[in-house]
Design a protein around this motif. Structure first.
Motif, PDB file in Angstrom:
ATOM      1  N   ALA A 244      -5.204  29.497  -2.862  1.00  0.00           N
ATOM      2  CA  ALA A 244      -4.594  28.230  -2.423  1.00  0.00           C
ATOM      3  C   ALA A 244      -5.429  27.046  -2.886  1.00  0.00           C
ATOM      4  O   ALA A 244      -4.893  26.046  -3.376  1.00  0.00           O
ATOM      5  CB  ALA A 244      -4.438  28.218  -0.902  1.00  0.00           C
ATOM      6  N   GLU A 245      -6.740  27.167  -2.767  1.00  0.00           N
ATOM      7  CA  GLU A 245      -7.631  26.092  -3.216  1.00  0.00           C
ATOM      8  C   GLU A 245      -7.525  25.880  -4.728  1.00  0.00           C
ATOM      9  O   GLU A 245      -7.455  24.753  -5.210  1.00  0.00           O
ATOM     10  CB  GLU A 245      -9.077  26.422  -2.836  1.00  0.00           C
ATOM     11  N   GLY A 246      -7.494  26.966  -5.494  1.00  0.00           N
ATOM     12  CA  GLY A 246      -7.380  26.864  -6.944  1.00  0.00           C
ATOM     13  C   GLY A 246      -6.050  26.272  -7.376  1.00  0.00           C
ATOM     14  O   GLY A 246      -5.992  25.432  -8.287  1.00  0.00           O
ATOM     15  N   MET A 247      -4.964  26.683  -6.732  1.00  0.00           N
ATOM     16  CA  MET A 247      -3.639  26.156  -7.077  1.00  0.00           C
ATOM     17  C   MET A 247      -3.573  24.653  -6.779  1.00  0.00           C
ATOM     18  O   MET A 247      -3.088  23.867  -7.598  1.00  0.00           O
ATOM     19  CB  MET A 247      -2.553  26.920  -6.314  1.00  0.00           C
ATOM     20  N   SER A 248      -4.075  24.261  -5.616  1.00  0.00           N
ATOM     21  CA  SER A 248      -4.084  22.841  -5.249  1.00  0.00           C
ATOM     22  C   SER A 248      -4.959  22.035  -6.200  1.00  0.00           C
ATOM     23  O   SER A 248      -4.610  20.915  -6.584  1.00  0.00           O
ATOM     24  CB  SER A 248      -4.563  22.664  -3.804  1.00  0.00           C
ATOM     25  N   SER A 249      -6.082  22.608  -6.591  1.00  0.00           N
ATOM     26  CA  SER A 249      -6.984  21.931  -7.531  1.00  0.00           C
ATOM     27  C   SER A 249      -6.285  21.704  -8.869  1.00  0.00           C
ATOM     28  O   SER A 249      -6.379  20.617  -9.454  1.00  0.00           O
ATOM     29  CB  SER A 249      -8.258  22.759  -7.724  1.00  0.00           C
ATOM     30  N   SER A 250      -5.565  22.702  -9.362  1.00  0.00           N
ATOM     31  CA  SER A 250      -4.839  22.544 -10.627  1.00  0.00           C
ATOM     32  C   SER A 250      -3.787  21.439 -10.523  1.00  0.00           C
ATOM     33  O   SER A 250      -3.618  20.642 -11.456  1.00  0.00           O
ATOM     34  CB  SER A 250      -4.187  23.858 -11.046  1.00  0.00           C
ATOM     35  N   LEU A 251      -3.090  21.366  -9.392  1.00  0.00           N
ATOM     36  CA  LEU A 251      -2.089  20.313  -9.218  1.00  0.00           C
ATOM     37  C   LEU A 251      -2.740  18.927  -9.190  1.00  0.00           C
ATOM     38  O   LEU A 251      -2.207  17.974  -9.769  1.00  0.00           O
ATOM     39  CB  LEU A 251      -1.271  20.560  -7.950  1.00  0.00           C
ATOM     40  N   LEU A 252      -3.883  18.812  -8.529  1.00  0.00           N
ATOM     41  CA  LEU A 252      -4.619  17.536  -8.534  1.00  0.00           C
ATOM     42  C   LEU A 252      -5.058  17.178  -9.950  1.00  0.00           C
ATOM     43  O   LEU A 252      -4.972  16.021 -10.367  1.00  0.00           O
ATOM     44  CB  LEU A 252      -5.833  17.618  -7.614  1.00  0.00           C
ATOM     45  N   ASN A 253      -5.526  18.173 -10.688  1.00  0.00           N
ATOM     46  CA  ASN A 253      -5.943  17.957 -12.080  1.00  0.00           C
ATOM     47  C   ASN A 253      -4.762  17.492 -12.936  1.00  0.00           C
ATOM     48  O   ASN A 253      -4.907  16.622 -13.796  1.00  0.00           O
ATOM     49  CB  ASN A 253      -6.519  19.226 -12.695  1.00  0.00           C
TER      50      ASN A 253
END
Length: 153
Positions: A137-146
């Motif tokens: 979940a953290e990685g997916m959210s990070s990619s969306l922020l990126n």
């Protein structure tokens, strides 16, 4: 048991711009890797049935050991569907000696126009059991922020 993880974000950019960032390998290498990682493509063929191979490298492998080597995650993927300005779906296989990371995992990036731009929903189905739900979940959210930051440039 098969697991589905999902993250979503409204991004102030048109579906056309978001789709372009989802299908251009230079753009993907810039924004897709979650925080603390970098990425590179060995090959990239964006068409239904086309494939790609991407290696993500951890800046600090001590905090998050890799699936392929101590500091990398390598995936081999096959595009299932590319619908311009709407959706990108791929089957992802992690290259790992640990069977708990084997797939295929299906990823779908769905784009929906909203008044502020585009709602981008990232869905992963058949997530390997060894991928911790909170980390994913953290990685997916990070990619969306990126992705949002990339499109704001």
């Amino acid at each position: 048991m098969p697991r589905t993880d999902q993250a979503s974000r409204d991004i102030p950019a048109s579906p056309e711009r978001v789709y372009a960032a989802l299908t251009d390998p230079e753009a993907l290498a810039a924004w897709l890797p979650p925080a603390g990682m970098t990425g590179r493509f060995d090959h990239y063929d964006p068409r239904p049935g086309g494939t790609y191979r991407m290696t993500l490298t951890y800046a600090d492998p001590e905090g998050a050991p890799g699936k392929t080597t101590a500091d990398t995650d390598t995936v081999e993927a096959r595009f299932v569907e590319l619908v311009p300005d709407t959706r990108v779906t791929a089957e992802i296989d992690f290259k790992s000696d640990d069977p708990a990371f084997t797939g295929p995992m299906t990823t779908t990036w769905s784009l929906e126009p909203v008044p502020e731009g585009t709602r981008v929903t990232f869905t992963a189905t058949n997530v390997p059991d060894a991928i911790a739900p909170a980390d994913h979940a953290e990685g997916m959210s990070s990619s969306l922020l990126n992705l949002e930051a990339y499109l704001e440039r």
